[in-house]
Design an enzyme around this catalytic site. Structure first.
Site, short mmCIF file in Angstrom:
data_model
loop_
_atom_site.label_atom_id
_atom_site.label_comp_id
_atom_site.label_asym_id
_atom_site.label_seq_id
_atom_site.Cartn_x
_atom_site.Cartn_y
_atom_site.Cartn_z
N GLU A 6 1.36 8.64 4.60
CA GLU A 6 1.09 7.51 5.51
C GLU A 6 2.38 6.81 5.91
O GLU A 6 2.56 6.42 7.06
CB GLU A 6 0.14 6.53 4.82
CG GLU A 6 -0.19 5.33 5.68
CD GLU A 6 -0.16 4.06 4.86
OE1 GLU A 6 0.33 3.05 5.39
OE2 GLU A 6 -0.61 4.08 3.72
N GLU A 25 8.43 0.63 -3.86
CA GLU A 25 7.19 -0.13 -3.79
C GLU A 25 6.47 -0.11 -5.13
O GLU A 25 5.94 -1.13 -5.59
CB GLU A 25 6.29 0.46 -2.71
CG GLU A 25 4.93 -0.23 -2.60
CD GLU A 25 3.99 0.49 -1.65
OE1 GLU A 25 2.78 0.34 -1.82
OE2 GLU A 25 4.50 1.20 -0.76
#
Length: 473
Positions: A65, A144
């Site tokens: 993504e 992240e």
């Protein structure tokens, strides 16, 4: 011109309507007119998430993504962001267990731009995918994970509870963020094969909601998406079925540098899309949905043994849903004190059920939340895609509120009795490393949705929590 049909407003839909269409290449299209404000939302759901991943390649759906924001055949680098934001729009993308989605909200006169951008990356991303973009986004996703999971208090709680609630080898055993080792192991060819397998028109639903001309919108969709080649070959997702209850309590004690002791638990609940899931949602709302709930009143207000207490639901269609309990203790209160009070409240609820006042309040709360989502063009576009991808019928989104309001107190009591019991929960107990770290600080409370997804942030190589997902850029 694509084939399609138009629906009229169903009873209980609040006057909202949607039309459904399908292109020759398999792309499903859902349109919903709303001329209240001059904006249009574009939402594209691909039927792929972390449940489609295989052992050794966890996190690939989320990583990919991110790669979708790294340029495509006619849009280089960060161009997707630059073009949308330069036109006055906003955009993002998220990944979950069961889907990956991309979305833009645009001034109505810029709708064609958003459709062209989404079509360009669906049809031509492979021409732009290279080693440089792969390494860039691999580092972004790893960072992240550090920022949102590994280096924050309670950050890995959802990951640990998911692993306890779903057995090893189950498609929902791991969360969308993936492991560091698997992220390191992913290759450029893995990403290319992932795209070829899952990013096909026939594996996607496109919804457009807002101040639109349906005929013109369909013409644009056909113009930009219609030439993308159809392809099939997507393997069926692995079976996610499990017994309704765990059969025994699963428990893990975590000793970390956290600001307060905590008790977290995950209960197996009915699959999303069933009447039982709506009943379970109402049960959790009565028990732990906000400051008027039973657990908050008992633990925070009356006993003063906790500083936060919440009970939320992670709805899943391909596996048992999860009831997510999160309680942070007050001062030096021990977890067994909290746990005994929780078990007492759950047993009392199973025996007596909700009061009429609690049912009315819980149904009103869920009704407001549903209407809030349907009341915005972006929220409605997302819900139309959700019901189309997960349940085959986007029209169900327009009447979902009615199904919640139709649930009875007896059904709520029954699902609590059957599911909210000690032999149907995975438990996580947090104990601070030191007495100093147990001193209370402001508690973050329940995540908005513990599905652990992320969102793309323009102009920064990181992704932050947005609603309930893992994201890209």
């Amino acid at each position: 011109m694509p084939m399609g049909h138009t629906t009229t407003a169903e009873a209980g839909s609040g006057g909202l309507t949607a039309t459904e269409h399908r292109l020759a290449n398999g792309l499903r299209v859902v349109l919903s007119e709303d001329h209240l404000t001059p904006v249009a939302a574009v939402c594209l759901w691909y039927d792929v998430g972390s449940r489609h991943e295989v052992k050794g390649r966890t996190g690939l759906a989320h990583l990919f993504e991110h790669l979708m924001f790294q340029g495509s055949g006619q849009v280089k680098g960060n161009g997707h962001f630059e073009l949308v934001q330069g036109a006055g729009g906003s955009l993002n993308g998220t990944t979950s267990f069961e889907r990956t989605n991309y979305f833009e909200t645009m001034p109505a006169h810029q709708l064609e731009l958003a459709l062209w951008l989404e079509a360009d990356r669906m049809g031509s991303l492979l021409t732009a995918l290279d080693d440089e973009s792969m390494e860039n986004q691999r580092d972004v996703v790893k960072n992240e994970r550090r920022q949102r999971y590994d280096n924050v208090p309670y950050g890995t709680a959802f990951e640990k509870l998911t692993a306890l609630a779903y057995p090893d080898g189950h498609p929902y055993h791991h969360t969308p963020i993936g492991s560091m080792a698997d992220l390191d192991a992913a290759t450029l060819e893995d990403a290319r094969q992932f795209f070829r397998t899952y990013y096909a028109p026939g594996n996607a639903v496109l919804s457009v909601v807002g101040d639109i001309d349906p005929a013109q919108t369909l013409a644009w969709v056909e113009k930009y998406f219609g030439s993308i080649a159809a392809h099939d070959g997507k393997p069926a997702p692995r079976d996610g079925s499990l017994p309704e209850v765990l059969g025994e309590e699963k428990r893990e004690v975590v000793v970390e540098e956290v600001p307060a002791r905590a008790l977290m638990a995950a209960y197996r609940l009915p699959h999303d899309g069933t009447r039982g899931s709506d009943a379970a949602d109402l049960a959790l709302t009565v028990l732990g949905g906000g400051e008027s709930s039973r657990l908050y009143n008992r633990l925070v207000r009356r006993d003063r043994t906790a500083v936060a207490a919440g009970f939320g639901m992670l709805r899943l269609a391909g596996a048992p849903s999860l009831g997510w309990l999160d309680v942070k203790t007050s001062g030096d209160v021990e977890v067994p004190v909290i746990e005994a009070a929780i078990d007492e409240e759950l047993a009392r609820f199973a025996a007596e059920g909700p009061t009429p006042e609690e049912m009315e309040r819980a149904q009103a709360q869920l009704e407001r939340e549903w209407l809030d989502r349907l009341g915005t063009v972006a929220g409605r576009a997302d819900e139309l895609c959700r019901f189309a991808v997960l349940f085959g019928d986007p029209q169900l989104a327009l009447t979902a509120v009615n199904r919640v309001l139709d649930v009875t107190a007896e059904e709520v009591q029954e699902v609590a009795k059957a599911r909210l019991r000690p032999d149907n929960r995975a438990v996580l107990v947090y104990e601070p490393l030191s007495a100093e770290s147990a001193e209370h600080t402001d508690d973050p409370g329940l995540p908005e949705n513990p599905e652990s997804e992320a969102t793309v942030e323009a102009g920064a190589d990181r992704a932050d929590r947005n609603d309930n997902e893992e994201t890209g850029k």
